[in-house]
Design an enzyme around this catalytic site. Sequence first.
Site, short mmCIF file in Angstrom:
data_model
loop_
_atom_site.label_atom_id
_atom_site.label_comp_id
_atom_site.label_asym_id
_atom_site.label_seq_id
_atom_site.Cartn_x
_atom_site.Cartn_y
_atom_site.Cartn_z
N GLU A 246 0.80 -1.23 0.00
CA GLU A 246 0.00 0.00 0.00
C GLU A 246 0.84 1.28 0.00
O GLU A 246 0.68 2.15 0.88
CB GLU A 246 -0.99 0.00 1.17
CG GLU A 246 -2.06 -1.08 1.00
CD GLU A 246 -3.33 -0.85 1.83
OE1 GLU A 246 -3.43 0.17 2.53
OE2 GLU A 246 -4.24 -1.69 1.73
N GLU B 6 -5.41 -8.63 0.29
CA GLU B 6 -6.22 -8.26 1.46
C GLU B 6 -7.66 -8.02 1.02
O GLU B 6 -7.90 -7.48 -0.06
CB GLU B 6 -5.71 -7.00 2.16
CG GLU B 6 -4.43 -7.20 2.92
CD GLU B 6 -3.94 -5.94 3.64
OE1 GLU B 6 -4.77 -5.15 4.12
OE2 GLU B 6 -2.71 -5.76 3.69
C1 BG6 Z 1 -4.62 -2.31 4.93
C2 BG6 Z 1 -3.28 -2.59 5.53
O1 BG6 Z 1 -4.64 -0.96 4.60
O2 BG6 Z 1 -5.76 -2.47 5.71
C3 BG6 Z 1 -3.31 -3.48 6.76
O3 BG6 Z 1 -2.39 -3.12 4.57
C4 BG6 Z 1 -4.48 -3.09 7.63
O4 BG6 Z 1 -2.07 -3.35 7.43
C5 BG6 Z 1 -5.77 -3.31 6.85
O5 BG6 Z 1 -4.53 -3.70 8.88
C6 BG6 Z 1 -7.03 -3.01 7.62
O6 BG6 Z 1 -6.98 -1.71 8.12
P1 BG6 Z 1 -7.23 -1.37 9.66
O7 BG6 Z 1 -6.91 0.07 9.78
O8 BG6 Z 1 -8.65 -1.68 9.93
O9 BG6 Z 1 -6.29 -2.26 10.43
#
Ligand code: BG6
Length: 469
Positions: free
Chosen positions: A165, A370
């Site tokens: 990211e 993700e």
């Molecule tokens: C992504 C990141 O942006 O989203 C992760 O690569 C992150 O590291 C995930 O944990 C979810 O976001 P958050 O802020 O809910 O943990």
Amino acid sequence: MHYKELAPFPEGFLWGASTSAYQAEGAWNEDGKSPSIIDNYQHPKEYADFKVASDHYHRYKEDIRLFAEMGLKAYRFSIAWTRIIPDGTGEVNQAGIAHYQDVIRECRNYQIEPIVTMYHFDLPYCLEEKGGWNNRETIDAFVAYARVLFTSFGSQVKYWLTINEQNTMILHPGAIGLPENGVLPSKKELYQQNHHMMLAQAKTMKLCHELCPDSQIGPALNLTAMYAESCKPEDAIAAHNWEVLRCWNFADVPVFGRYHSLAWRYLEDREIAPEVYAGDSDILAGAKPDFIAMNYYSTATIAASQGNPSDVSPRAGDQQIMLGETGVYRAAENPFVSKTKYGWVIDPAGFRYTLRKVYERYHLPILITENGIGAPDVLENGAVHDDYRIDFIRQHLHAMRLAITDGVEMLGYCPWAALDVVSTHQGYEKRYGFIYIDRDEFELKEMSRIKKDSFFWYQNVIKENGASL
Ligand code: BG6
């Protein structure tokens, strides 16, 4: 588009799940690890810090055994640069190498494909003290670190991800963390950092192809299609502005070896274009990824800028992420989608739409690194009934199957997260995992591993290769 029949998930599809080092491992100062920028960020008092996290550093064997039981074909995790080269450059810490060799071996013992992110937000703090990504020397430091990874693990790792990211780090630096002095870099600095990361990434992709000819490498960006709030032409142009500045400008550079023309005009006009040395364009054009890795959570809906500061507003439920930019775009509401407890839009159809756009733009296979829903899961009598997570993932997998039927080439799906981890900036109670970790925001308890309902559901999906989705 409706079809008579849906295409199946491909043979060898990488059914996986993800974590990152600083959010899962803990052991923040053990076995020679130095602090990363994350360890030194100001930490909000109401949330858990990353010192112990999910204790994955000590319990990876138990965790990977559980991943195998779930049926995972792939595990996406990140390596902490601070464990491998604690000074950022120079001496290699053999304890760090040994740790990740064990993690990779453990995966391989269960026929789980390791998918390795080289850098997930956690720059060594000692490099930050020398200017971090503002400093051109960080490019060489990254490439030297990459060389150590390729020579140490290259024969065992087929899939590499360069930088997680990069677009979030540049566009929403406050979401990753606030430096000790509380001051975030200016946009001019951020786009200079971006340029340096692009050069580091291009050199690293080239090095990977030279040193590990059997491996594949790609960037891991947060990509999402944008909707215009209405059919007003100005709304459509604003949605395009933000799609280009948020997504395509970050993915075009690694794939096409050049900046997006609209993005570059924006940078020049605002006097925030990076300084580009002679030879930089050749470096960018001299490498190409083998696939696009993509994190997808939500879509956004966009209206035309009103040309004043009211264009900028915090994201609903999350004061740390500001949306909108005067003269560029304005965030709008979408009445056709629902939201998570934390205000994130839930949009499976938007996932299909985004996959189509990414594939028609780059014609590279796509790996989802993700996707998932954050929720304050509850442990009741030894069980976690996370039916909302099952619904979320089922709908997104169905949308992905439609995209495959549309002709999009998919390599795999690694949702966030394999197990509960500390959220980037919203603590431990915002959980994403298939495996519940029995700890609270501040009380660590036994940290036992408990299979959620989604664990058993995903296990079945993998067993039948997604046939009933
Ligand atoms: C992504 C990141 O942006 O989203 C992760 O690569 C992150 O590291 C995930 O944990 C979810 O976001 P958050 O802020 O809910 O943990």
